[in-house]
Write an enzyme that holds these catalytic residues in place. Structure first.
Site, PDB file in Angstrom:
ATOM      1  N   ASP A 290      50.488  34.653  45.230  1.00 24.49           N
ATOM      2  CA  ASP A 290      48.808  34.448  45.104  1.00 24.49           C
ATOM      3  C   ASP A 290      48.653  33.614  46.373  1.00 24.49           C
ATOM      4  O   ASP A 290      49.609  33.166  46.977  1.00 24.49           O
ATOM      5  CB  ASP A 290      48.941  33.700  44.045  1.00 24.49           C
TER       6      ASP A 290
HETATM    7  C1  NOJ Z   1      43.596  33.334  43.944  1.00 25.09           C
HETATM    8  C2  NOJ Z   1      43.519  34.126  42.364  1.00 25.09           C
HETATM    9  O1  NOJ Z   1      44.616  33.327  41.754  1.00 25.09           O
HETATM   10  C3  NOJ Z   1      43.929  35.502  42.604  1.00 25.09           C
HETATM   11  O2  NOJ Z   1      43.508  36.119  41.429  1.00 25.09           O
HETATM   12  C4  NOJ Z   1      43.127  36.335  43.853  1.00 25.09           C
HETATM   13  O3  NOJ Z   1      43.381  37.529  43.655  1.00 25.09           O
HETATM   14  C5  NOJ Z   1      43.692  35.494  44.970  1.00 25.09           C
HETATM   15  N1  NOJ Z   1      43.376  34.103  45.088  1.00 25.09           N
HETATM   16  C6  NOJ Z   1      42.904  36.318  46.150  1.00 25.09           C
HETATM   17  O4  NOJ Z   1      41.430  36.040  46.326  1.00 25.09           O
END
Ligand code: NOJ
Length: 733
Positions: A290
């Protein structure tokens, strides 16, 4: 950094031209198998090229306020992936052209984006979708999203989120399919099917990404990004369940979660990322981190610097570094030091390339350019969004058949901060949506009722704050009217990532507005738009009817209007329990039995929630006949068929979802009081009946995992539970 990459690429180009002259490029042959192409390509790559494939950068505007980072202007050819925060296919094709033509081996880039509940045709949030109990409709909606995204340059969505969430304070409860593992598995799989289509290389298919692996919904106190204390038993029987189902459904990528799972952060957790996902489940796609999660291993106290963080994440089985450049900066050195074996790098790169080949990116790297009018919000796409919104809405209360609205009403008060709000109807996590695409509640109702009704509108108050000056106007609107529709709820920003709330009640000012309106003595219909379960114990007694519409997307206004007019019979049922107060959290239907079922109650409030998982009313009545079992005793290798006949005894046609639960009252590892094992929704015309059938497969439906995932099937008594009926059967060896 840029100079370093450029140098490596030029060097690579020179070496390459010398070495491959005259060789047949298997990886360029679209007739060759994916595995042969992957193997061939990897054998031609140098270390730097391999490492580039394991990195993801961000391009375009930064659309997510939680992903604060530098916007990258120059994307190096040969990079693994970018988060494409744009919907311009021409710009995508330019970036892709650069990669195809200026990387030594012509490797296409993978364009990812958060397509969460629609791209431009925004449909309800996932929590709402689950309340429809209609996974086929979700598949259709996701296919619309995939097509719109693909034509905008996206090959890969970071969706579905299948994190079990039992704490409504956590803002991300909106993004998943509620509190139940089986439900998350079914809807997650439906969504994977919608995004990926029959074949990943079809023109409108995009890759899906299961997230967040794993246990993110267990973040302590509902605080986002926090520690999660998860026993191995809970991991196996609750959090891993939907992931296993969606891997079986063919999901090709997985995102590791932010949370620390009982001391080992998910981003660098060998047990979950390698042992379970790859070794036991045979997953051959790749895992992406993430945002910032590898770097965050330092904040979590799991690594002392970036190099160690990269080493631990990579060796645990995390293939792609989202945005951090930890891999770009450190992997080569770690290989040179002999800490990371080349086979491990090759395996990681093969996983990334495999998905690119399966998507057909090597053979068709560019997106066809279609104008926006023919790309977005097509009538058939809106129709799906409308249907899903309508089926997701849950009628929580309907005393004295307050709804549908009587045809005799001429003046109706339409009050509250949601009435003319578009953003909150669209809801959390729809970054490329346009608020103007949404039809408001006000517009929806006026379109539906035309001149037959006058809607007396007053905002009354804002979502929060202390300003009660609008109450007067709201009361005047109410006085003129025969019934009051109060449209309350949560602002868009109150749910989604980094959007926890300490209490799940609506702010005081909204509750006070209802209290004031109740003084008029007119019937009150509470219409709620929110991204989490709410604490409604003060509002419920003041309301004659309550309709939960969630964050329903672009078609929410008309779907709601159809339900209020009676054109649509509500058929949603809750996929998450509504606690009586925030203090009851966590409360969910599949809890364990307490040691003293009659004691251990709260001294101050009821121990029961306000609305359990599965609650939802209809305008018609359904009568369930007795459950029929094909046998009352079966062997472990036999199947048992259960049937129940449901009659629509009312005057209106409707759709009824039948939820089949199993209870195992005594086992070598205690079981939840009941567990959902199957559901089915069918249309039943007024006066007609429908037969619902559930074929119980003992290994699938009656077994349970232990703390290391081993399945146990134990003989003994079981109960099948459907809509307040409970029948016993026995499993023998
Ligand atoms: C953080 C989030 O937790 C995740 O769900 C998301 O896909 C990513 N950022 C990318 O934007």
């Amino acid at each position: 950094m840029k100079r370093k990459i450029l140098l490596l690429l030029v060097l690579g180009q020179v070496l390459y031209i010398g070495s491959v002259a005259g060789q047949k490029m298997i990886y360029k042959d679209s007739e060759a198998s994916v595995e042969a192409r992957v193997k061939d390509l990897v054998s031609r790559m140098n270390l730097e090229e391999k490492i580039l494939q394991l990195n993801q950068w961000v391009s375009g505007r930064n659309l997510n306020p939680n992903n604060v980072g530098k916007v990258v202007q120059n994307i190096p050819a040969g990079l693994g992936s970018i988060i494409y925060q744009n919907d311009n296919p021409i710009a995508r094709n330019q970036i892709q052209k650069n990669s195809m033509e200026n990387s030594r081996l012509g490797i296409p880039m993978l364009f990812g984006f958060d397509v969460i509940h629609g791209f431009r045709t925004v449909y309800p949030i996932s929590l709402a979708q689950a309340c429809s109990w209609n996974p086929d409709l979700v598949t259709k909606a996701c296919a619309v999203a995939a097509k719109e995204a693909k034509l905008s340059g996206i090959d890969w969505t970071f969706s579905p989120m299948i994190d079990i969430a039992r704490d409504g304070r956590w803002g991300r409860v909106a993004e998943g399919y509620g509190e139940d593992p089986y439900t998350n598995g079914v809807f997650g799989s439906a969504s994977v099917k919608g995004y990926q289509g029959e074949n990943l290389s079809d023109p409108y298919s995009i890759a899906s990404c299961l997230k967040h692996f794993v246990g993110y919904g267990e973040s302590e106190g509902g605080r986002d990004y926090h520690y999660s204390d998860i026993s191995r038993q809970s991991l196996w029987e609750t959090y891993l369940v939907p992931y296993e189902a969606c891997i079986k459904a063919g999901a090709v990528t997985v995102m590791a979660s932010f949370n620390d799972i009982s001391g080992i952060p998910a981003t660098a957790n060998y047990y979950t990322l390698t042992e379970i996902l790859k070794e036991r489940w045979g997953f051959d796609g790749f895992v992406v981190s993430d945002w910032n999660a590898i770097d965050q291993l330092i904040d979590q106290g799991f690594a002392s610097d970036r190099k160690e963080a990269g080493y631990k994440a990579f060796m645990s089985g995390l293939e792609m570094d989202m945005k951090d450049n930890v891999y770009l900066d450190n992997l080569a050195e770690l290989v040179a030091e002999g800490k990371i074996p080349m086979e491990k790098i090759d395996d990681a790169v093969s996983r990334v390339l495999r998905i690119k080949f399966r998507l057909g990116l090597f053979d068709q790297p560019y997106t066809p350019v279609v104008d926006e009018q023919s790309r977005y919000l097509q009538p058939e796409s809106r129709a799906i969004a409308n249907k899903l919104a309508a089926e997701s809405m849950v009628l929580l209360k309907n005393d004295a058949q307050t709804l549908p609205l009587s045809k005799s009403f001429k003046q109706i008060a339409l009050v509250g901060p949601m009435v003319k709000n578009k953003e909150s109807l669209i809801g959390a996590w729809a970054t490329l949506s346009k608020a103007d695409d949404a039809e408001t509640i006000f517009e929806g109702l006026n379109n539906e009722f035309g001149n037959s009704v006058v809607f007396n509108y007053a905002k009354g108050c804002d979502f929060d704050g202390n300003d009660e000056s609008g109450f007067k106007e709201a009361l005047e609107a109410a006085q003129k009217s025969e019934i009051i529709l109060v449209c309350l709820g949560e602002k868009k920003e109150w749910s989604g990532e980094n959007a926890s709330r300490s209490s799940i009640a609506l702010p005081d000012v909204q509750e006070k507005l209802v209290e004031a309106l109740a003084q008029t003595g007119k019937p009150i219909v509470l219409i709620l738009s929110n991204g989490r379960p709410l604490e409604l114990n003060r509002l419920e007694p003041l309301s004659d009817a309550i309709l939960e519409i969630w964050q329903p997307g672009v078609a929410g206004g008309s779907a709601l209007a159809g339900i209020l007019s009676g054109k649509i019979n509500p058929s949603g049922k809750l996929a998450i329990t509504f606690p009586l107060t925030s203090g009851q959290i966590p409360i969910y239907y599949n809890m364990r039995q307490s040691a003293r079922p009659l004691q251990g109650k709260y001294q101050d409030i009821s121990t029961e929630p306000l609305y359990w998982f599965g609650h939802g009313l209809s305008y018609t009545a359904y009568k369930y006949n007795n459950i029929k079992l094909s046998a009352t005793k079966i062997r472990k290798d036999e199947k048992l068929t259960a049937e129940v006949e449901v009659t629509n005894t009312g005057a209106l046609g409707g759709k009824e979802a039948v939820l089949w639960f199993i209870s195992d009252p005594a086992a070598s590892i205690t079981r939840p009081m009941k567990e959902l094992k199957y559901f089915e929704k069918k249309e039943i015309n007024a006066g007609e009946k429908m037969l619902y059938r559930f074929e119980i497969d003992p290994m699938r439906d009656l077994s349970f995992p232990d703390a290391d995932g081993k399945k146990h099937l134990e003989s003994g008594d079981f109960y099948l539970i459907v809509n307040n009926q409970k029948v016993k059967f026995e499993l023998v060896d």
